[in-house]
Scaffold this motif. Structure first.
Motif, PDB file in Angstrom:
ATOM      1  N   TYR A  35      50.972  -1.627  13.566  1.00  0.00           N
ATOM      2  CA  TYR A  35      51.970  -0.728  13.465  1.00  0.00           C
ATOM      3  C   TYR A  35      51.957   0.362  14.513  1.00  0.00           C
ATOM      4  O   TYR A  35      52.314   0.515  15.223  1.00  0.00           O
ATOM      5  CB  TYR A  35      52.074  -0.309  12.117  1.00  0.00           C
ATOM      6  N   ALA A  38      51.681  -0.138  18.220  1.00  0.00           N
ATOM      7  CA  ALA A  38      53.296  -0.472  19.005  1.00  0.00           C
ATOM      8  C   ALA A  38      53.119   0.653  18.793  1.00  0.00           C
ATOM      9  O   ALA A  38      54.248   1.053  19.945  1.00  0.00           O
ATOM     10  CB  ALA A  38      53.655  -1.249  17.752  1.00  0.00           C
ATOM     11  N   SER A  39      53.046   1.367  18.088  1.00  0.00           N
ATOM     12  CA  SER A  39      54.249   3.120  17.688  1.00  0.00           C
ATOM     13  C   SER A  39      53.323   3.719  19.203  1.00  0.00           C
ATOM     14  O   SER A  39      53.934   3.999  19.861  1.00  0.00           O
ATOM     15  CB  SER A  39      53.938   3.506  16.504  1.00  0.00           C
ATOM     16  N   SER A  42      55.213   1.857  22.272  1.00  0.00           N
ATOM     17  CA  SER A  42      56.325   2.566  22.678  1.00  0.00           C
ATOM     18  C   SER A  42      56.630   3.687  23.167  1.00  0.00           C
ATOM     19  O   SER A  42      57.176   3.980  23.933  1.00  0.00           O
ATOM     20  CB  SER A  42      56.676   2.420  20.940  1.00  0.00           C
ATOM     21  N   LYS A  43      55.687   4.787  22.275  1.00  0.00           N
ATOM     22  CA  LYS A  43      55.428   6.290  23.289  1.00  0.00           C
ATOM     23  C   LYS A  43      55.237   6.262  24.505  1.00  0.00           C
ATOM     24  O   LYS A  43      55.716   7.130  25.332  1.00  0.00           O
ATOM     25  CB  LYS A  43      54.629   6.957  22.220  1.00  0.00           C
ATOM     26  N   VAL A  45      55.874   4.074  26.182  1.00  0.00           N
ATOM     27  CA  VAL A  45      57.029   3.254  26.589  1.00  0.00           C
ATOM     28  C   VAL A  45      58.046   4.894  27.846  1.00  0.00           C
ATOM     29  O   VAL A  45      58.426   4.654  28.677  1.00  0.00           O
ATOM     30  CB  VAL A  45      57.701   2.560  26.800  1.00  0.00           C
ATOM     31  N   TYR A  46      58.028   4.725  26.265  1.00  0.00           N
ATOM     32  CA  TYR A  46      59.472   6.327  26.652  1.00  0.00           C
ATOM     33  C   TYR A  46      58.225   7.032  27.931  1.00  0.00           C
ATOM     34  O   TYR A  46      59.130   8.093  28.651  1.00  0.00           O
ATOM     35  CB  TYR A  46      59.558   6.832  25.634  1.00  0.00           C
TER      36      TYR A  46
END
Length: 156
Positions: A35, A38-39, A42-43, A45-46
């Motif tokens: 988790y 993945a978090s 995700s950051k 990716v932004y």
């Protein structure tokens, strides 16, 4: 003797229960690590999305600046002002996201490179004033934007 059987039964169930609890703990720990990873992804990716948008906006600004210079300041005068606003907004969004994400926890050189790119963008207003006063050539402007976009894309 009933008590003896009860103790034996508890002893027989206790070890599998402890083993089961240990397996559950290990699985939960693994899921939590996944988790967090993945978090973090995700950051990033932004950040990548914001950087891509910034490069797009500066590419448009590069083209308009070149056209403005090539026409002797006649073409794209108003459009260039609007585009600079879009570029500035994309720059601010990217800068805030980069500062918010704390890239040094991923890779120290990534943080240093991003700081270098952000410093390059500080030079943008100086270049823009040269474009506005027509004291720079179109190839110089294209070269400047190509260099800054190349450095920005290397972050990705």
């Amino acid at each position: 003797m009933n008590l003896n059987i009860r103790k034996k039964l508890m002893a027989l169930l206790l070890f599998p229960l402890i083993f089961l609890l240990l397996l559950i703990f290990i699985q939960l720990r693994t899921l939590y690590k996944d988790y967090v990873q993945a978090s973090n992804i995700s950051k990033l990716v932004y950040v990548i999305n914001d950087i891509s948008n910034l490069v797009h906006e500066t590419q448009v600004e590069r083209g308009m600046s070149s056209g403005f210079l090539g026409s002797g300041g006649i073409l794209y005068k108003e459009e260039l002002k609007l585009q600079r606003t879009k570029s500035d907004k994309a720059h601010m969004i990217s800068k805030n996201r980069i500062l918010d994400v704390k890239l040094e926890k991923y890779n120290l050189s990534l943080k240093e490179e991003s700081n270098e790119v952000l410093k390059e963008f500080d030079e943008l207003n100086n270049i823009r004033s040269k474009v506005d006063t027509l004291i720079v050539s179109a190839p110089e402007i294209v070269g400047f934007y190509n260099e800054i976009n190349d450095k920005t894309l290397r972050l990705i």
